[in-house]
Design an enzyme around this catalytic site. Structure first.
Site, PDB file in Angstrom:
ATOM      1  N   CYS A 177      -6.851   1.453   2.912  1.00  0.00           N
ATOM      2  CA  CYS A 177      -7.742   2.630   2.965  1.00  0.00           C
ATOM      3  C   CYS A 177      -7.453   3.567   1.798  1.00  0.00           C
ATOM      4  O   CYS A 177      -8.312   4.354   1.404  1.00  0.00           O
ATOM      5  CB  CYS A 177      -7.582   3.358   4.290  1.00  0.00           C
TER       6      CYS A 177
ATOM      7  N   GLU B  52       0.863  -1.188   0.000  1.00  0.00           N
ATOM      8  CA  GLU B  52       0.000   0.000   0.000  1.00  0.00           C
ATOM      9  C   GLU B  52       0.892   1.227   0.000  1.00  0.00           C
ATOM     10  O   GLU B  52       1.917   1.259   0.682  1.00  0.00           O
ATOM     11  CB  GLU B  52      -0.893   0.023   1.243  1.00  0.00           C
TER      12      GLU B  52
ATOM     13  N   ASN C 281     -12.140  -2.753   0.536  1.00  0.00           N
ATOM     14  CA  ASN C 281     -11.123  -2.987   1.552  1.00  0.00           C
ATOM     15  C   ASN C 281     -11.736  -2.675   2.903  1.00  0.00           C
ATOM     16  O   ASN C 281     -12.040  -1.527   3.175  1.00  0.00           O
ATOM     17  CB  ASN C 281      -9.946  -2.031   1.329  1.00  0.00           C
ATOM     18  N   GLU C 282     -11.956  -3.686   3.693  1.00  0.00           N
ATOM     19  CA  GLU C 282     -12.338  -3.434   5.086  1.00  0.00           C
ATOM     20  C   GLU C 282     -13.696  -2.749   5.250  1.00  0.00           C
ATOM     21  O   GLU C 282     -13.965  -2.176   6.296  1.00  0.00           O
ATOM     22  CB  GLU C 282     -11.261  -2.543   5.709  1.00  0.00           C
TER      23      GLU C 282
END
Ligand code: AHR
Length: 802
Positions: free
Chosen positions: A228, A26, A352-353
């Site tokens: 994120c 990331e 994502n998440e």
């Protein structure tokens, strides 16, 4: 007599290990720009902006030094590319100027004898009768020593210029300079400096030391580009802070719009999707892109369902870009970028998440469209940011209902959690979606963390029939731009440092094997049980911004007769309270203040209270079990006022500093606390069992468990070449072990890789990068049997070869 044996039946294969171990890249901590992406110029296209980071401007990292009559301004009326419209214009009437870039570290690191590609877009109009203008492009130290230079004649139209510079000396304080003393107007954009010696020698390439360290992990897959990073932003594709849209990241560098990444800095996108795919190919990792699900969970903004088409199209086009042949639109684009062969993408993550209804509603649209067109692609959905609890279960249920092949789990936990939960996946049902453990780490880079992660990984690998993919996070961190700790590989402009966690990852990743093998540990050494302590301590309330009125506080049935108003004062960073009963105390450990009730509650207690949030964002917390070294908290409206979260914070004191780490518990559930609405909360603690009830509904029901430590943690795998036994001893005593290999194959040697120190607090640092690193030796095996003393607090890989 050695009473502990590890029996391995090399003919008894349990299940294939597939792509189990990989990495997660990331662009956090300047992992791409200022990290893996080898560009040395910072803010190369004058696009830095305060949207990216408070304090950024178009000339961040640039120094303009005029002598005489010269000025600089940033313009955008006739740019090289409309996607990156800003450029620098220098007007020199008399004297000279130097426009210098400092790179990412107040000086670039340049080494003697190396060569660099220096390039820029330039244009110039002479002010005098001279027919042309020329500039000197040089690499100079802060002290003015010129290490390399070249003269370039500019035309009056934008043109790209490139020279190759060979450097005369090594320095870590080098600026790239553009200079002239000929009067005229000079325009500059896309000023760039790359070492020629990038990873695999690629242009627009990657920093060799970092890329090589990643390659050496031999990851089976790479998840990218976030985190994120992909879903925290604006829904408008053209917004500077848009969600991460892959189509913006391919093609000519000039046309990739600089982006405000969510980690508080500018992304050039020079390391874009094409480069990510290439890197995956280079290191032999399967690409696992993560696309946004048309929803920003940080801001609770979602694209209306009827407008999802464009986002789903993005996903379908990405698959075509990766896998289509050149008769397809996007396959042809890839071929034209220089890669006619497909990238063989097998997995795709949507989201994502994320958790909550907006994601659950949208995911199936992506899923169904992709499934229909590309049934071979394995689709990954999300279980949210919690390790357990109501929403975690709900997200799993929804993902399976939607038909996801894998569900992405993320958790960053305390080391003791890792040790307590080595059997986590033993309990998972075997059918349904597989687990993608897409982000995990314990909370530090100390030896203890790495050691406990190793113990945890034996549990992952033992369950690889259910856990298909697992990767540590985050991978990279520029030590001068830290967003998140811990990280696997640290660096600055000069050096790289592999954390101990890196070494553990490498020991597991490079010794994966193709199949899990039956292995039985027999021992007379009893399990060591660390019983969980009952929750005892003080209680209180704290606020990280909102003003909250707490009333009708009752403790074990006795109601206090004063209400408490809690106001977080931004200026004093303290809470104010009008309560007579409660005392306001700085909660030293947290550096926040809290309203604390003076008495200490032992083991079992029940606290009820009403509360109304009167204004402000942020968390309101009920704190309990506060004692030296730890406390528990129930956050109501935590994070972006979207969750109810039960956590434990462990505090260690180092010198005068107290370091707090959450991650002992991580259970959450969606919750928005409305302003001016009364809520009633109840927390019941019975020993180490917590029940948290809001408005009559059970939000959290959590029981801390004992830690049960076996004599050794172990897991065994094999491939055609070798048998790999990974053995972890977290105890402080050594453990003699006899390993016997039964089955049809004979193994003659064992390569033993050992990571060991007695110092659980040890860390690798830039000064001592190899303070803890593995060592390897080769031994002979007789009769398929081998005796070894497993050292205290150690990780061993025994690789048996024929
Ligand atoms: O790995 C750092 C961050 O942790 C990731 O961006 C996010 O997915 C998680 O919350």
């Amino acid at each position: 007599m050695n009473s502990t044996t590890l029996q391995i039946n090399t003919d008894q294969l349990k299940f294939p290990l597939g792509d189990l171990y990989g990495i997660f890249f990331e662009d956090i901590n300047h992992a791409a720009d200022g990290g893996l992406y080898a560009e040395l110029v910072r803010n190369r296209s004058f696009e830095f902006d305060s949207i990216d980071h408070k304090g950024y401007h178009a000339l961040t990292a640039w120094h303009f030094t005029p002598q005489g009559d010269a000025s600089i301004e940033i313009r955008k009326e006739s740019p090289v590319s409309l996607k990156n419209p800003h450029y620098a214009v220098i007007s020199l009437k008399e004297g000279n100027f130097c426009l210098a870039n400092e790179g990412y570290h107040k000086g670039m690191y340049i080494t003697k004898g190396s060569t660099y590609y220096a390039s820029f877009y330039g244009a110039a109009t002479p002010f005098s009768d001279t027919p042309f203008n020329k500039v000197t492009l040089s690499l100079e130290t802060v002290d003015g020593a010129i290490l390399a230079s070249s003269e370039i004649v500019l035309s009056n139209q934008w043109k790209n210029y490139e020279v190759t510079l060979t450097v005369a000396a090594t320095s870590d304080k080098v600026f790239l300079c553009l200079k002239s003393d000929l009067p005229g107007s000079y325009s500059f954009d896309f000023v760039s400096l790359f070492p020629t010696d990038t990873y695999k020698g690629r242009r627009n390439g990657l920093r060799k030391d970092l890329a090589t360290a990643i390659e050496e992990l031999k990851p089976k897959f790479m998840r990218f580009p976030g985190g994120c990073l992909i879903h925290d932003g604006n829904l408008d594709q053209d917004a500077r802070d848009s969600l991460y849209r892959w189509k913006n990241t391919i093609g000519p560098l000039e046309d990739r719009p600089a982006r405000a990444g969510n980690w508080g800095y500018n992304q050039t996108l020079g390391l874009g999707y094409f480069e990510y795919f290439l890197f995956c190919e280079d290191i032999g990792a399967k690409p696992i892109p993560v696309l946004p699900a048309a929803y920003n969970p940080h801001a609770h903004e979602a694209v209306p369902i009827e407008e999802l088409g464009e986002w789903i199209e993005d996903a379908l086009d990405l698959i075509e870009f990766a896998n289509g042949d050149f008769t397809t639109t996007w396959g042809k684009i890839r071929a034209n970028l220089g890669h006619p062969e497909p990238f063989h993408m097998e997995y795709l993550a949507i989201g994502n998440e994320e958790l909550g209804a907006p994601f659950m509603e949208r995911y199936p649209y992506f899923h169904n469209a992709i499934r229909e067109k590309y049934p071979e692609i394995k689709l990954i959905s999300s279980s949210g940011p919690f390790a357990d609890g109501y929403d975690f279960d709900l997200m799993w249920e929804e993902a399976e209902k939607a038909g996801a092949d894998l569900v992405d789990e993320h958790y960053y936990m305390a080391p003791d959690w890792m040790l307590k939960h080595t059997k986590r996946y033993d309990a998972y049902k075997r059918d349904g979606a597989k687990v993608f453990l897409g982000e995990y780490a314990s909370l530090d880079n100390k030896y203890k963390n790495a050691l406990y992660e190793a113990a945890y990984m034996t549990g992952i690998e033992r369950n690889a029939d259910k856990v298909s993919l697992a990767c540590y996070a985050p991978l990279l961190c520029n030590k001068d731009y830290v967003n998140w700790k811990p990280d696997m590989i640290w660096y600055n402009h000069k050096k790289m440092m592999k954390s101990i966690n890196y070494h553990v990852q490498k020991m597991f990743l490079t010794n994966q094997g193709t199949d899990a093998v039956e292995s039985i540990l027999s021992t007379e050494t009893p399990n060591q049980v660390i019983p969980v302590a009952n929750i005892a301590g003080r209680i209180g309330f704290a606020s990280e911004n909102p003003s909250v009125v707490v009333s009708k506080v009752s403790i074990n049935g006795i109601t206090l007769d004063t209400d408490v108003t809690i106001t977080y004062n931004k200026t004093t960073k303290k809470l104010a309270s009008d309560s007579l009963l409660a005392t306001i105390e700085p909660l030293e450990e947290t550096k926040k203040s809290a309203v604390l009730y003076p008495a200490v509650f032992e083991d079992s207690f029940k606290v009820c209270f009403d509360f109304i949030k009167t204004k402000g964002k942020g968390q309101f917390k009920f704190i309990f079990g506060l004692q030296d070294g730890r406390y528990y908290q129930w956050e109501l409206g935590g994070w972006a006022n979207d969750m109810s979260h039960l956590g434990r914070c462990d505090i260690t004191t180092v010198g005068k500093k107290s370091i707090k780490k959450y991650g002992g518990i991580n259970v959450g559930r969606e919750l928005i606390i409305e302003e001016h609405v009364p809520y009633h909360a109840e927390v019941t603690v019975t020993g180490h069992h917590i029940r948290a009830v809001l408005n009559g509904e059970l939000y959290h029901d959590f029981e801390e468990i004992d830690t049960v430590i076996p004599a050794l943690y172990q897991v065994v795998s094999k491939d055609d070449d070798a048998v790999y036994a990974k053995i972890v001893n977290v105890r402080t005593t050594e453990q003699p072990l006899t390993v016997t290999l039964s089955g049809s194959e004979t193994y003659k040697h064992v390569e033993i890789t050992t990571l060991q120190t007695d110092d659980l607090a040890a860390m690798n640092t830039f000064l001592r990068p190899n303070a803890v690193a593995p060592s390897t030796k080769l031994e002979t095996v007789s009769n398929n049997s081998y005796e070894i003393t497993i050292l205290p607090t150690s990780v061993h890989v025994l690789k048996f070869v024929k």
